[in-house]
Design an enzyme around this catalytic site. Structure first.
Site, PDB file in Angstrom:
ATOM      1  CD  GLN A 197      -6.157   7.825  -0.197  1.00 21.64           C
ATOM      2  OE1 GLN A 197      -6.126   7.214  -1.255  1.00 21.64           O
ATOM      3  NE2 GLN A 197      -7.099   8.684   0.104  1.00 21.64           N
ATOM      4  CG  HIS A 198      -2.772   1.100  -0.603  1.00 22.81           C
ATOM      5  ND1 HIS A 198      -2.876  -0.228  -0.907  1.00 22.81           N
ATOM      6  CD2 HIS A 198      -3.678   1.758  -1.366  1.00 22.81           C
ATOM      7  CE1 HIS A 198      -3.821  -0.365  -1.851  1.00 22.81           C
ATOM      8  NE2 HIS A 198      -4.314   0.820  -2.147  1.00 22.81           N
ATOM      9  CB  ILE A 199       1.365   3.484   4.294  1.00 25.68           C
ATOM     10  CG1 ILE A 199       2.272   3.014   3.148  1.00 25.68           C
ATOM     11  CG2 ILE A 199       2.114   3.443   5.624  1.00 25.68           C
ATOM     12  CD1 ILE A 199       3.421   3.985   2.872  1.00 25.68           C
ATOM     13  CB  THR A 220      -1.088  -1.249   6.288  1.00 24.96           C
ATOM     14  OG1 THR A 220      -1.179  -1.029   4.896  1.00 24.96           O
ATOM     15  CG2 THR A 220      -0.600  -2.659   6.515  1.00 24.96           C
TER      16      THR A 220
END
Length: 20
Positions: free
Chosen positions: A15-17, A20
């Protein structure tokens, strides 16, 4: 990677990638 095979840690990282 299948969504059903994602662990909490993996999903959190993916989810973070994506965000970004």
């Amino acid at each position: 990677v299948p969504p059903g095979g994602l662990t909490x840690a993996q999903x959190f990282t993916i989810q973070h990638i994506x965000m970004t």
